[in-house]
Design a protein around this motif. Sequence first.
Motif, mmCIF file in Angstrom:
data_model
loop_
_atom_site.group_PDB
_atom_site.id
_atom_site.type_symbol
_atom_site.label_atom_id
_atom_site.label_comp_id
_atom_site.label_asym_id
_atom_site.label_seq_id
_atom_site.Cartn_x
_atom_site.Cartn_y
_atom_site.Cartn_z
ATOM 1 N N LEU A 55 9.784 0.308 18.576
ATOM 2 C CA LEU A 55 10.081 0.534 19.988
ATOM 3 C C LEU A 55 8.900 1.199 20.694
ATOM 4 C CD1 LEU A 55 13.773 1.748 19.669
ATOM 5 C CD2 LEU A 55 13.006 -0.418 20.663
ATOM 6 N N MET A 56 8.270 2.170 20.032
ATOM 7 C CA MET A 56 7.108 2.815 20.649
ATOM 8 C C MET A 56 5.956 1.831 20.768
ATOM 9 S SD MET A 56 6.976 6.829 19.521
ATOM 10 C CE MET A 56 7.058 6.611 17.733
ATOM 11 N N ALA A 57 5.809 0.963 19.775
ATOM 12 C CA ALA A 57 4.758 -0.054 19.847
ATOM 13 C C ALA A 57 4.979 -0.984 21.028
ATOM 14 C CB ALA A 57 4.700 -0.852 18.543
ATOM 15 N N ASP A 58 6.256 -1.197 21.370
ATOM 16 C CA ASP A 58 6.604 -2.048 22.512
ATOM 17 C C ASP A 58 6.613 -1.271 23.828
ATOM 18 O OD1 ASP A 58 6.893 -4.227 20.841
ATOM 19 O OD2 ASP A 58 9.073 -3.987 20.626
ATOM 20 N N GLY A 59 6.409 0.034 23.768
ATOM 21 C CA GLY A 59 6.426 0.855 24.972
ATOM 22 C C GLY A 59 7.810 1.177 25.488
ATOM 23 N N ASP A 60 8.828 0.932 24.676
ATOM 24 C CA ASP A 60 10.213 1.174 25.095
ATOM 25 C C ASP A 60 10.596 2.623 24.756
ATOM 26 O OD1 ASP A 60 12.906 1.125 25.682
ATOM 27 O OD2 ASP A 60 13.298 -0.791 24.685
ATOM 28 N N THR A 61 10.163 3.538 25.608
ATOM 29 C CA THR A 61 10.370 4.960 25.323
ATOM 30 C C THR A 61 11.836 5.377 25.415
ATOM 31 O OG1 THR A 61 9.833 5.495 27.629
ATOM 32 C CG2 THR A 61 8.044 5.617 26.007
#
Length: 258
Positions: A55-61
Amino acid sequence: MLTYSSYLKVDELLSLQQPESKPVEHDETLFIIIHQTYELWFKQLLHEIDFCNRLMADGDTARAAHTLQRILKIMKTLVGQVDILETMTPLEFASFRTFLASSSGFQSYQFRAFEFALGYKRLDPLKHQPKNSPAAQQLNERLAQPSVWQHLLMLLARRGYNIPDEALVVCNAATEPNESVQAVLLEVYHQVPDLTLILELLVDLDEGLQEWRYRHVQMVRRTIGSKMGSGGSEGVGYLQTTLFKPVFPDLWAIRAQF
């Protein structure tokens, strides 16, 4: 037809509690179930940490924060299970302890994998796993992967923050404090609410891990005192050395700088 029992493999699950004591001591069943449950939760923690990293890699904080909140609830459950284990008196544990032989919680490779995933990496735990075993393979894989802390730093770098290269290098050592990273973290706290939430959840996670370690030490102390641990481990003496060692040292270093 799929049923509750067949879906959850209940029959197989209930067949896995096999005491070693002869005649079987009453409290060994509790001991087995508690530790098997721990291993299931460790599996889930690894599952959630990997998801959080994606999720962090996708920017979905937002979803990353939600996943960290779930991890924290699981950590609270781990601590709560110590209460159940502490209902066992030293005499009750002693009734079957010798039957544990060379087995020891020190050998829990999933817990070591969880430590590695957080960033508390070192080579010593590999000495306690058979060479080329699935356990050793999993630990080596975790050593070679970026930790959740490094995934956070990569997210910050993508947001334009100046993260030093050395902080992003994957190695087989624990995360070290870095003043340049600390300067970035202070900026984030003052500027970016969604990232601040993740930082605070990681502080909660670090604190939760330390709470679990403390409760574990106290449980061992009240059960076996200063005796050696099973499997030849150092028992309380070793466990005490693990206390109050943060896995995210930069988050603690900046507390006095606000």
